[in-house]
Structures are given as C-alpha cells and as structure tokens.
Design a protein around this motif. Structure first.
Motif, PDB file in Angstrom:
ATOM      1  N   VAL A 121      58.600  16.643  22.405  1.00 22.00           N
ATOM      2  CA  VAL A 121      58.810  16.463  20.960  1.00 22.00           C
ATOM      3  C   VAL A 121      60.281  16.127  20.741  1.00 22.00           C
ATOM      4  O   VAL A 121      61.084  16.209  21.672  1.00 22.00           O
TER       5      VAL A 121
ATOM      6  N   SER B  93      62.351  18.274  15.789  1.00 22.79           N
ATOM      7  CA  SER B  93      61.105  19.045  15.680  1.00 22.79           C
ATOM      8  C   SER B  93      61.309  20.461  16.191  1.00 22.79           C
ATOM      9  O   SER B  93      60.811  21.424  15.592  1.00 22.79           O
TER      10      SER B  93
ATOM     11  N   ASN C  12      64.078  22.063  16.151  1.00 21.05           N
ATOM     12  CA  ASN C  12      64.870  22.700  15.090  1.00 21.05           C
ATOM     13  C   ASN C  12      63.979  23.133  13.924  1.00 21.05           C
ATOM     14  O   ASN C  12      64.116  24.242  13.404  1.00 21.05           O
ATOM     15  N   ALA C  13      63.040  22.261  13.549  1.00 19.56           N
ATOM     16  CA  ALA C  13      62.142  22.573  12.426  1.00 19.56           C
ATOM     17  C   ALA C  13      61.272  23.793  12.741  1.00 19.56           C
ATOM     18  O   ALA C  13      61.022  24.627  11.863  1.00 19.56           O
ATOM     19  N   ILE C  14      60.832  23.911  13.990  1.00 20.22           N
ATOM     20  CA  ILE C  14      60.002  25.074  14.370  1.00 20.22           C
ATOM     21  C   ILE C  14      60.868  26.333  14.408  1.00 20.22           C
ATOM     22  O   ILE C  14      60.479  27.384  13.883  1.00 20.22           O
TER      23      ILE C  14
ATOM     24  N   LYS D 151      60.636  25.912   9.372  1.00 22.11           N
ATOM     25  CA  LYS D 151      60.270  24.896   8.381  1.00 22.11           C
ATOM     26  C   LYS D 151      58.911  24.283   8.704  1.00 22.11           C
ATOM     27  O   LYS D 151      58.290  23.647   7.866  1.00 22.11           O
ATOM     28  N   TYR D 152      58.495  24.432   9.933  1.00 26.14           N
ATOM     29  CA  TYR D 152      57.210  23.858  10.343  1.00 26.14           C
ATOM     30  C   TYR D 152      56.503  24.806  11.296  1.00 26.14           C
ATOM     31  O   TYR D 152      57.116  25.321  12.241  1.00 26.14           O
ATOM     32  N   ASP D 153      55.220  25.052  11.045  1.00 27.77           N
ATOM     33  CA  ASP D 153      54.407  25.850  11.964  1.00 27.77           C
ATOM     34  C   ASP D 153      53.664  24.892  12.893  1.00 27.77           C
ATOM     35  O   ASP D 153      52.927  24.031  12.415  1.00 27.77           O
ATOM     36  N   PRO D 154      53.856  25.036  14.208  1.00 27.50           N
ATOM     37  CA  PRO D 154      53.217  24.078  15.128  1.00 27.50           C
ATOM     38  C   PRO D 154      51.702  24.211  15.153  1.00 27.50           C
ATOM     39  O   PRO D 154      51.165  25.274  14.819  1.00 27.50           O
ATOM     40  N   SER D 155      51.056  23.132  15.572  1.00 24.36           N
ATOM     41  CA  SER D 155      49.594  23.168  15.737  1.00 24.36           C
ATOM     42  C   SER D 155      49.260  24.055  16.942  1.00 24.36           C
ATOM     43  O   SER D 155      50.153  24.394  17.737  1.00 24.36           O
TER      44      SER D 155
ATOM     45  N   LEU E 160      50.319  22.528  20.329  1.00 19.78           N
ATOM     46  CA  LEU E 160      51.765  22.620  20.569  1.00 19.78           C
ATOM     47  C   LEU E 160      52.181  24.074  20.811  1.00 19.78           C
ATOM     48  O   LEU E 160      53.048  24.349  21.655  1.00 19.78           O
TER      49      LEU E 160
END
Lengths: 70, 146
Positions: free
Chosen positions: A25, A29, A31-33, A37-41, A44
């Motif tokens: 990734v 990305s 950083n976002a996790i 800020k983002y929950d991975p699938s 992932l």
C-alpha cells in the motif's frame, strides 16, 4: 476502531514507507490507518497481522471494548 | 512480469511518471497545433488512448484506501460540478429579467458562437466542471491526510 500499528512499527524500527512496501500500500495509506482515519478491510487487516506475525485482535480493537478495558 | 518494478508502490510511481510524460506530449501537440498549425489530431488521439489505458492501469495499482479516496472525490466532486452546471443552466434557461445582465455580460465577452462551437462547448463544460470538482475534493482530502 483502535490499532497498535504505530507502536508495533516503532518496535521493529520500520519507517512508514518500509511498512507500506511490505503491505503493498502507499505510505499515505499506512499513515491513514495509524492515525485512525481509515479502518482497513479484512484482507488488509489479515495482511497487517501476517506482517507483524500477530493476530488481528492483537493489533486492532473495538473503541468501546478498549474504553471499557481502560 | 519481470520488467516491472517489484513493489506495488514502484509500479504506481512508474505508471504515474508515464502519465505525466504523455500529458506533456499532449500539451506539446496542442501547442504545436496552435503555434505552427501542425495537424496533430491523429497523434493526439493515439496519445489520448494510451493515456486512458495508463489511467486504468493506475487505478489497478491503487490500494484500497486510495481507491476509496477516489470514489469519494469522484462522487462528491463530480456531483458538485454537476450542481454548478445545473445552476448555470437553470439561471440562463429560466432567468428572464433578474439575470439578464449576466447574459449580456457574457455576450459582450464571448460574442455569438456558431452552432458547432456552441455544441462542442456544451459537450466540454460539464466534464470540465466535474473534473474541477474532483480535483478540489481530492486536494482537500490529500491536505487533510498529510
């Protein structure tokens, strides 16, 4: 969702870019996790768990469960 | 394929660099057509097709978070662009007196266009506003994620 990605990465002395390459990734990305800020699938999340040789539950936890534990 | 870089990030960077090169070639073709009057429509079409193929390839190299960001930016950005175009159309089609001064102002600036120019401008204006909306939302998202 909370995660221990930043701590686990620091323990292994990996940069965000290094972890990003291991996960296939982008650094942004990772950083976002890390910053929530983002929950991975699920795929992932499994990949992350595999890279750190841990289970998903050892890395990710539900907000409410984590708050209750505190 | 062995000739491609090993990691997804490097493959994405290669595709992106190729897109920038093709974009510059497109710009060069447009300048050549304007300045020297060279007929470049066929080469430009070929470059445009290659650019579209690379855009598809770029999307394949995106990770799930980048894909999500693009979905959001296209949805909200293009919707914003469509709303602006719809507002402009409503203002001009049904305005009558209140916005007559805007129409008069545009007429002064742009003059009267022939039907083909009007048609082509109409074809272009909606995607231009949608793309502008996409870039605005994508930029805001990118700045927030830094």
């Amino acid at each position: 969702m909370r995660n221990r990605l930043k701590v686990l990465r620091a323990e292994r002395n990996w940069s965000q870019a290094e972890l990003a390459d291991k996960l296939d990734v982008s650094r942004q990305s990772v950083n976002a996790i890390e910053t929530g800020k983002y929950d991975p699938s699920l795929p992932l999340a499994f990949k992350i768990a595999k890279v750190f040789a841990l289970t998903i539950e050892q890395i990710f936890s539900d907000d409410e469960v984590a708050q209750a534990a505190e | 394929m062995s000739f491609l870089p090993a990691t997804q990030n490097k493959r994405r960077a290669l595709v992106r660099a190729s897109m920038i090169v093709l974009g510059l070639v497109l710009l060069g073709c447009a300048i050549a057509a304007r300045v020297w009057g060279v007929a470049v429509h066929w080469p430009m079409l070929a470059v445009l097709v290659a650019f579209c193929a690379l855009a598809l390839l770029e999307f394949v190299t995106f990770d799930e978070i980048a894909k999500q960001a693009h979905y959001i930016a296209w949805y909200w950005g293009s919707l914003l662009g469509l709303i602006v175009v719809a507002l402009i159309q409503v203002l001009f089609a049904f305005s009558g007196e209140p916005f007559a001064f805007v129409q008069a102002m545009l007429m002064r600036w742009l003059g009267h266009a022939d039907p083909m120019t009007s048609f082509l401008s109409g074809m272009m204006i909606t995607p231009v506003f949608m793309a502008a909306g996409f870039f605005i939302v994508r930029t805001i998202d990118w700045l927030r994620a830094r």
